[in-house]
Design a protein around this motif. Structure first.
Motif, short mmCIF file in Angstrom:
data_model
loop_
_atom_site.label_atom_id
_atom_site.label_comp_id
_atom_site.label_asym_id
_atom_site.label_seq_id
_atom_site.Cartn_x
_atom_site.Cartn_y
_atom_site.Cartn_z
N ILE A 7 0.88 -1.14 0.15
CA ILE A 7 -0.06 -0.04 -0.06
C ILE A 7 0.82 1.22 -0.09
O ILE A 7 1.70 1.52 0.87
N VAL A 8 0.76 2.01 -1.06
CA VAL A 8 1.63 3.33 -1.04
C VAL A 8 0.81 4.51 -0.55
O VAL A 8 -0.09 4.90 -1.05
N GLY A 9 1.27 5.02 0.52
CA GLY A 9 0.48 6.03 1.33
C GLY A 9 -0.08 5.64 2.59
O GLY A 9 -0.77 4.64 2.55
N ALA A 10 0.22 6.25 3.56
CA ALA A 10 -0.26 6.00 5.08
C ALA A 10 -1.09 7.03 5.45
O ALA A 10 -1.01 7.61 6.74
N GLY A 11 -2.03 7.48 4.60
CA GLY A 11 -2.98 8.52 4.84
C GLY A 11 -4.16 7.76 5.37
O GLY A 11 -4.18 6.52 5.44
N PRO A 12 -5.21 8.39 5.67
CA PRO A 12 -6.49 7.63 6.19
C PRO A 12 -6.83 6.55 5.23
O PRO A 12 -7.25 5.54 5.74
N THR A 13 -6.88 6.78 3.81
CA THR A 13 -7.21 5.81 2.94
C THR A 13 -6.24 4.71 2.96
O THR A 13 -6.76 3.22 3.30
N GLY A 14 -4.88 4.90 3.04
CA GLY A 14 -4.15 3.58 3.04
C GLY A 14 -4.15 3.05 4.41
O GLY A 14 -4.14 1.54 4.41
N LEU A 15 -4.17 3.55 5.41
CA LEU A 15 -4.36 2.94 6.69
C LEU A 15 -5.72 2.02 7.00
O LEU A 15 -5.68 1.18 7.42
N THR A 16 -6.42 2.81 6.33
CA THR A 16 -7.90 1.93 6.47
C THR A 16 -7.72 0.68 5.67
O THR A 16 -8.27 -0.51 6.00
N ALA A 17 -7.47 0.80 4.33
CA ALA A 17 -7.27 -0.38 3.76
C ALA A 17 -6.49 -1.53 4.27
O ALA A 17 -6.74 -2.69 4.08
N ALA A 18 -5.43 -1.10 4.79
CA ALA A 18 -4.46 -1.96 5.28
C ALA A 18 -5.20 -2.65 6.65
O ALA A 18 -4.81 -3.92 6.79
#
Length: 509
Positions: A7-18
């Protein structure tokens, strides 16, 4: 190094997906060039639908402790006189949470990081410089921001959650379609213990010369947004003496020493959507796939909706429970939905900020009358998003209304749990009819949960209003199919044997 999902990017979207993938036991590596949470506030609002996703991650209570309720919307004229007021009812909405919630994005990101579950590794200080697909997977080249050491990671899938200037989007050759909206604004975030005494809702100043927005986002946090004039930029308002007259209608006689200006930032609000959200094993989510003007408060929420839509499908495909074609439904469902919300934001933004006779008519004549129309205020503030389009995972009739494609209520069940808690990441068959033993066996074999509604319950009323005896509800709360034939609905119920991993075993590097 090889990993199932990068997952490229640890903003809210990336963290939620992870976190969603990790709960299904899918190993993920989250890469972000920032070593820690980016400290500047950006997004400040989420609705009860997005809150519901936080609830699935076990973060509802901790988010409630850091968020601030919003009680509606006021439209003001340039002299701060109220044109119309739309008050939001107190209490929880149909998703089980307050319908409008203000927050500080760094606080939310810290909660999401702390709540990562399952085999998830978060690696900061890692700048992705290349994403390329091969016949067997995806190659991701990463540079350590300290040592400048280069590393190649092999992944089965890559989720590009890397923002408006997405490298992942460029890598798959996707381009942004312009939906014809662009405005320059500047944002002011202030902390103060002083009491502003302002109405506890969003204030929208409808002024074609200097449109503005005010909102309280926390116990001591406030935000203003002002449209920039052609000859202005952020530097114009670095001097507090230039900023003070704009804030004065709300700050009044509070001394400057009591107002801590956290930042003054310039933004260009745009309306754009990517032409492609997927290329093979690479997907775009969040701002990498769409940009929404802030007038309906759905920018960050749209990215979290992307993650909620894709994560269970990807987990199911990897586990062999769902066919590969399930991944095609991501763009089919999410792109039209995002485009609809972007266009709504554009229409509202233009009505509030543009000049000429149409804008003046809406602001001075139509808005006050609509605010006094019984029931209209509720429709203005209604957080229910439009239904998803037909796909292999949404069976909707071509004509007429249907529950399919809409989100089910997150209702309280007879045992005190809400629907999401009972479903626990699985499909659910919600029915107001008793099933025979062979029918119950089908539900059990396919890994789903059976929910019988009570005649006095919210889910029972929901099914009756939708003219359905039962509904198949997906792990993301969306109705796959609904109707009167239990035989047909059972045939629609996919095989989905995934079990949630409730233990947190993530790492931060």
């Amino acid at each position: 190094m090889s990993v199932p999902v990068v997952i490229v990017g640890a903003g809210p979207t990336g963290l939620t997906a992870a976190s969603l993938l990790g709960r299904y036991g899918v190993e993920c590596l989250v890469l972000d060039r920032w070593k820690a949470v980016f400290p500047q506030p950006r997004a400040v609002h989420l609705d009860d639908e997005v809150y519901r996703t936080l609830g699935r991650l076990g973060l509802a209570d901790v988010f409630a402790a850091t968020s601030w309720p919003c009680y509606g919307l006021r439209l003001l004229d340039p002299s701060q006189r109220v044109l119309a007021e739309f008050r939001r009812a107190a209490g929880d909405g149909r998703h089980g949470y307050p319908e409008a919630n203000m927050f500080d994005q760094p606080d939310l990101e810290r909660l999401l990081r702390a709540g990562l579950s399952g085999p998830v590794t978060l690696r900061g200080g890692s700048e992705v410089v290349s994403v390329a697909q091969s016949a067997h997977g995806v190659r991701v080249d990463v540079i350590d921001t300290d040592t400048r050491r280069r590393e190649t990671i092999e992944a089965e899938y890559v989720l590009g959650c890397d923002g408006a200037n997405s490298l992942t989007r460029t890598a798959i050759g996707a381009t942004m379609e312009d939906l014809r909206f662009e405005q320059r604004w500047f944002v002011v975030d202030i902390a103060t213990t002083a009491d502003l005494g302002a109405w506890e809702g969003v204030h929208q100043v409808c002024d074609p010369h200097r449109a503005a927005t005010y909102m309280r986002i926390g116990k001591t946090r406030y935000r203003w947004e002002f449209r920039l004039l052609p000859d202005e930029n952020r530097e114009t308002f670095r001097d507090h003496s230039r900023l003070r007259p704009l804030l004065a209608p709300w700050t009044k006689d509070i001394p400057d020493s009591d107002l801590d200006v956290l930042r003054v930032a310039e933004y260009t609000f745009r309306a754009q959507v990517a032409d492609r959200w997927r290329e093979g094993r690479v997907f775009l989510l969040g701002d990498a796939a769409h940009l929404t003007p802030p007038f309906v408060g759905q920018g960050m929420g749209a990215g979290i909706r992307d993650a909620a839509n894709l994560a269970w499908k990807l987990a199911g495909v990897r586990a062999g429970s769902l066919p590969e074609s399930a991944l095609d439904t991501y763009q089919t469902e999410r792109k039209p939905h995002a485009r609809t919300m972007i266009r709504l934001a554009v229409v509202i933004g233009k009505a509030m900020t543009e000049g000429g006779r149409p804008g003046e008519l809406i602001r001075r004549v139509l808005a006050p009358r609509l605010a006094r129309t019984p029931g209209f205020s509720g429709r203005v503030l209604d957080s229910e998003s439009p239904p998803l389009h037909r796909s292999d995972m949404v069976t909707r009739p071509r004509l007429g209304r249907s529950l399919a494609g809409r989100l089910s209520p997150n209702a309280v069940l007879a045992d005190g749990r809400r629907l999401d808690e009972a479903a626990a990441g699985r499909f659910a068959l919600v029915t107001r009819e008793e099933l025979r033993a062979p029918q119950r066996a089908v539900v059990q074999r396919r890994g789903a949960v059976l929910v019988h509604t009570e005649p006095s319950g919210e889910l029972h009323r929901w099914l009756r209003a939708g003219r359905a005896r039962a509904a198949v509800v997906r792990p993301d709360g969306t109705v796959l199919a609904a109707g009167r034939s239990l035989t047909r609905l059972l045939a629609k119920l996919p095989q989905f044997d995934l079990v949630l991993n409730e233990e947190s075993t993530h790492e931060h590097i």
